[in-house]
Scaffold this active site. Structure first.
Site, PDB file in Angstrom:
ATOM      1  N   PRO A  11       0.790  -1.232   0.000  1.00 31.38           N
ATOM      2  CA  PRO A  11       0.000   0.000   0.000  1.00 31.38           C
ATOM      3  C   PRO A  11       0.820   1.278   0.000  1.00 31.38           C
ATOM      4  O   PRO A  11       1.826   1.378   0.697  1.00 31.38           O
ATOM      5  CB  PRO A  11      -0.826  -0.112   1.291  1.00 31.38           C
ATOM      6  CG  PRO A  11      -0.208  -1.198   2.080  1.00 31.38           C
ATOM      7  CD  PRO A  11       0.468  -2.107   1.116  1.00 31.38           C
ATOM      8  N   ASN A  12       0.325   2.212  -0.794  1.00 30.78           N
ATOM      9  CA  ASN A  12       0.841   3.583  -0.908  1.00 30.78           C
ATOM     10  C   ASN A  12       2.147   3.690  -1.695  1.00 30.78           C
ATOM     11  O   ASN A  12       2.605   4.802  -1.969  1.00 30.78           O
ATOM     12  CB  ASN A  12       1.001   4.243   0.483  1.00 30.78           C
ATOM     13  CG  ASN A  12      -0.336   4.401   1.169  1.00 30.78           C
ATOM     14  OD1 ASN A  12      -1.252   4.973   0.591  1.00 30.78           O
ATOM     15  ND2 ASN A  12      -0.483   3.875   2.369  1.00 30.78           N
ATOM     16  N   ALA A  78       2.944  -0.963   4.772  1.00 34.82           N
ATOM     17  CA  ALA A  78       2.426  -1.027   6.145  1.00 34.82           C
ATOM     18  C   ALA A  78       1.955  -2.433   6.530  1.00 34.82           C
ATOM     19  O   ALA A  78       1.928  -2.776   7.723  1.00 34.82           O
ATOM     20  CB  ALA A  78       1.286  -0.027   6.307  1.00 34.82           C
ATOM     21  N   HIS A 101      12.799  -2.655   2.388  1.00 36.28           N
ATOM     22  CA  HIS A 101      12.209  -1.386   2.848  1.00 36.28           C
ATOM     23  C   HIS A 101      13.088  -0.241   2.387  1.00 36.28           C
ATOM     24  O   HIS A 101      14.320  -0.314   2.514  1.00 36.28           O
ATOM     25  CB  HIS A 101      12.067  -1.356   4.372  1.00 36.28           C
ATOM     26  CG  HIS A 101      11.134  -2.402   4.865  1.00 36.28           C
ATOM     27  ND1 HIS A 101       9.776  -2.325   4.662  1.00 36.28           N
ATOM     28  CD2 HIS A 101      11.371  -3.571   5.476  1.00 36.28           C
ATOM     29  CE1 HIS A 101       9.208  -3.404   5.147  1.00 36.28           C
ATOM     30  NE2 HIS A 101      10.155  -4.186   5.647  1.00 36.28           N
ATOM     31  N   ARG A 108      12.162   4.505  12.968  1.00 29.87           N
ATOM     32  CA  ARG A 108      10.900   5.239  12.894  1.00 29.87           C
ATOM     33  C   ARG A 108       9.992   4.876  14.080  1.00 29.87           C
ATOM     34  O   ARG A 108      10.469   4.431  15.112  1.00 29.87           O
ATOM     35  CB  ARG A 108      10.265   4.959  11.524  1.00 29.87           C
ATOM     36  CG  ARG A 108      11.216   5.382  10.378  1.00 29.87           C
ATOM     37  CD  ARG A 108      10.629   5.129   9.019  1.00 29.87           C
ATOM     38  NE  ARG A 108       9.459   5.971   8.784  1.00 29.87           N
ATOM     39  CZ  ARG A 108       8.655   5.826   7.724  1.00 29.87           C
ATOM     40  NH1 ARG A 108       8.901   4.891   6.821  1.00 29.87           N
ATOM     41  NH2 ARG A 108       7.609   6.612   7.575  1.00 29.87           N
TER      42      ARG A 108
HETATM   43  O1  CA2 Z   1      10.394   1.932   4.091  1.00 32.04           O
HETATM   44  C1  CA2 Z   1       9.566   1.247   3.469  1.00 32.04           C
HETATM   45  O2  CA2 Z   1       9.773   0.836   2.327  1.00 32.04           O
HETATM   46  C2  CA2 Z   1       8.192   0.962   4.084  1.00 32.04           C
HETATM   47  O3  CA2 Z   1       7.846  -0.380   3.725  1.00 32.04           O
HETATM   48  C3  CA2 Z   1       7.243   1.952   3.469  1.00 32.04           C
HETATM   49  C4  CA2 Z   1       5.828   1.869   4.038  1.00 32.04           C
HETATM   50  C5  CA2 Z   1       5.859   1.920   5.548  1.00 32.04           C
HETATM   51  O4  CA2 Z   1       4.551   1.696   6.057  1.00 32.04           O
HETATM   52  C6  CA2 Z   1       6.798   0.883   6.141  1.00 32.04           C
HETATM   53  O5  CA2 Z   1       6.821   1.048   7.545  1.00 32.04           O
HETATM   54  C7  CA2 Z   1       8.200   1.053   5.592  1.00 32.04           C
HETATM   55  C8  CA2 Z   1       4.960   3.009   3.525  1.00 32.04           C
HETATM   56  C9  CA2 Z   1       4.962   3.176   2.057  1.00 32.04           C
HETATM   57  C10 CA2 Z   1       4.373   4.521   1.747  1.00 32.04           C
HETATM   58  O6  CA2 Z   1       4.906   4.961   0.538  1.00 32.04           O
HETATM   59  C11 CA2 Z   1       4.785   6.283   0.225  1.00 32.04           C
HETATM   60  C12 CA2 Z   1       5.560   6.722  -0.822  1.00 32.04           C
HETATM   61  C13 CA2 Z   1       5.521   8.046  -1.180  1.00 32.04           C
HETATM   62  C14 CA2 Z   1       4.698   8.922  -0.516  1.00 32.04           C
HETATM   63  C15 CA2 Z   1       3.924   8.469   0.531  1.00 32.04           C
HETATM   64  C16 CA2 Z   1       3.965   7.144   0.904  1.00 32.04           C
END
Ligand code: CA2
Length: 151
Positions: A11-12, A78, A101, A108
């Site tokens: 996600p995201n 997430a 990641h 964090r």
């Molecule tokens: O560091 C990572 O790659 C994570 O997997 C990214 C997740 C986060 O929930 C993990 O704890 C660590 C979130 C991805 C969100 O991606 C975005 C990218 C650009 C702008 C906003 C969010």
């Protein structure tokens, strides 16, 4: 021989390159995918990038990889910190598995310090930024060669 690798993104991660560049860099998932796929061709890897905001899609894709792919790279986003379903699906896949990641979740919020993915994979990469996707192409090619030599 070309090896198939699924690169699964949760996600995201479709927002890469559009928001929070200080954490997630400025490249889009599309551009990362193109660069990795080009590198993969040179290394005998056929990389298939997918992204979904839905947990069940990630589970379905891990199951689809069984018998089809030689490896999975997974950034479960997430869901890393919540998903027993993704953990169970990964355990059913016998190929080489890497958890990726972009950030280092351990630096964090506390809720990011637990990963349900880590205990179901061979290797973990975190905190190297989006370059990790490209770095992994070389590492995966070597890891899979090493496995082939052992077998
Ligand atoms: O560091 C990572 O790659 C994570 O997997 C990214 C997740 C986060 O929930 C993990 O704890 C660590 C979130 C991805 C969100 O991606 C975005 C990218 C650009 C702008 C906003 C969010």
């Amino acid at each position: 021989m070309t090896r198939k690798i699924f690169v699964l993104n949760g996600p995201n991660l479709n927002l890469l390159g559009t928001r929070e560049p200080e954490i997630y860099g400025s490249k889009t998932l599309e551009s990362i995918s193109s660069e990795c796929r080009a590198l993969g061709v040179k290394k005998g890897l056929d990389l298939e990038f997918r992204q979904s905001n839905h947990e069940g899609d990630l589970v379905d894709w891990i199951q689809e990889a069984i018998g089809v792919a030689d490896g999975i790279v997974i950034n479960a986003g997430a869901y890393t910190h919540t998903s027993v379903a993704i953990h169970d699906a990964l355990r059913s896949f016998d190929g080489y598995k890497i958890e990726l990641h972009i950030s280092n979740p351990h630096l964090r919020e506390p809720f990011r310090h637990v990963s349900y993915v880590s205990s179901a994979v061979d290797s973990i990469v975190a905190g190297l930024g989006v370059d990790a996707y490209e770095l992994l192409v070389d590492i995966l090619a070597d890891a899979l060669d090493g496995q082939a030599r052992k077998n």
